[in-house]
Scaffold this active site. Structure first.
Site, PDB file in Angstrom:
ATOM      1  N   SER A 118     -10.961   0.144   3.949  1.00 11.65           N
ATOM      2  CA  SER A 118     -10.110  -0.424   5.115  1.00 11.65           C
ATOM      3  C   SER A 118      -9.275   0.542   5.587  1.00 11.65           C
ATOM      4  CB  SER A 118      -9.017  -1.367   4.143  1.00 11.65           C
ATOM      5  OG  SER A 118      -9.621  -2.495   3.746  1.00 11.65           O
ATOM      6  N   GLU A 163      -4.183   3.085   6.831  1.00  9.98           N
ATOM      7  CA  GLU A 163      -4.151   2.763   5.548  1.00  9.98           C
ATOM      8  C   GLU A 163      -5.026   4.033   4.868  1.00  9.98           C
ATOM      9  OE1 GLU A 163      -6.048  -0.231   2.260  1.00  9.98           O
ATOM     10  OE2 GLU A 163      -5.257  -1.076   4.110  1.00  9.98           O
ATOM     11  N   ARG A 166       0.791  -1.090  -0.168  1.00 13.94           N
ATOM     12  CA  ARG A 166       0.034   0.052   0.100  1.00 13.94           C
ATOM     13  C   ARG A 166       0.919   1.228   0.152  1.00 13.94           C
ATOM     14  NH1 ARG A 166      -2.211  -3.422  -1.303  1.00 13.94           N
ATOM     15  NH2 ARG A 166      -4.238  -4.507  -0.266  1.00 13.94           N
TER      16      ARG A 166
END
Length: 300
Positions: free
Chosen positions: A223, A293, A174
């Site tokens: 998320s 995130e 990510r």
């Protein structure tokens, strides 16, 4: 603050809006305004605008606003939103698509299906645009952007257009090493030959799995925390007793504990504070430090 004449004198052909509310443009439906919101008419308009913009003015890209908290104090400088001119998806060869930075995952995966290109089905499950996927190495259901990206065209903060291969992006989980202020305006994704019916079946499976496990009908941001090495974030949150935890109008989802929800009245400060409380409880319970995130931008 940005001086209005600095932006207005440059002959912008796109739409330039001062003090533009961002809450309607992000999934959480909370947060303040952009000092300026720029929606460029085309590539040349974007390049000229950034080239002429004073280097001290911060610039931030905004896609679908899915994985983002815009803080209540708003975003200083310029927020750039790529519209229809940057949302085209076209077949390059038998297994490759060229996708505009403003194209959604649904459009990319559907075009791939129609072209008989498999391997990009997972993009359908990520709520966002190609620009965000490339910057964050977006992934789900066993696939990541680094697995399918050939290269991407990027407009730098200076207005210069460059092409970067996947190896130049420094991808990790990510994360990429794209420079601040850079805009991903297109990307080439490479899959492999597939049968449209089988591709559609895989996309249907992914959609059903998301619907069953995630609070898709809520004001959420996707998320919230990255999965720590060897752990699943949702499980750590659940084990720390945070399922359904509330703070003001913000709540940890009962359905999927790695999702935060705006129940209707939450401020961005409440959503972020709830996330920090979850991080604290997980740290105390398991010793694991959860990393955000969701991108948090702007001023408190």
């Amino acid at each position: 603050m940005v001086e209005q004449p600095t932006l207005e004198k440059n002959g912008v052909r796109g739409k330039l809006t001062p003090q533009a509310p961002l809450a309607p443009l992000v999934w959480f439906k909370s947060g303040g305004a952009a000092e300026w919101l720029f929606e460029p008419k085309d590539m040349a308009d974007l390049q000229a605008f950034l080239h002429d913009l004073h280097p001290s003015v911060p610039v931030m890209a905004l896609g679908l606003g899915s994985n983002m908290i815009v803080r209540d104090g708003g975003v200083p400088g310029v927020v750039v939103r790529l519209g229809k001119a940057f949302a085209r998806v076209e077949k390059v060869d038998e297994v490759t698509l060229r996708c505009g930075g403003g194209a959604s995952g649904i459009l990319v995966s559907s075009t791939a299906r129609d072209a008989g290109i498999a391997g990009v089905e997972f993009l359908r499950s990520i709520p966002g645009t190609v620009g965000g996927f490339v910057r964050m190495n977006g992934g789900a259901y066993g696939g990541e952007v680094k697995d399918i990206l050939v290269d991407c065209d990027v407009v730098l903060r200076s207005g210069e257009l460059i092409t970067l291969g996947v190896a130049q992006l420094g991808y990790t989980y990510r994360h990429s090493e794209l420079p601040d202020g850079a805009m991903v305006v297109s990307a080439q994704f490479r899959g492999h030959p597939g049968e449209p019916g089988a591709i559609q079946a895989e996309m249907d499976r992914i959609s059903a799995s998301r619907e069953a496990s995630q609070p898709l009908r809520s004001k959420t941001g996707g998320s919230t925390f990255k999965n720590p090495e060897g752990h699943k974030a949702w499980q750590l949150v659940d084990e720390a007793g945070c399922r359904g935890l509330t703070l003001g109008g913000a709540q940890v989802s009962e359905k999927h504990t790695n999702f935060l929800i705006n129940t209707g009245t939450a401020t961005s400060a409440e959503i972020e504070a709830l996330g920090e409380e979850v991080r604290r409880r997980v740290r105390e319970n398991s010793g694991v430090e959860l990393e955000w995130e969701i991108q948090r931008v702007g001023e408190q």
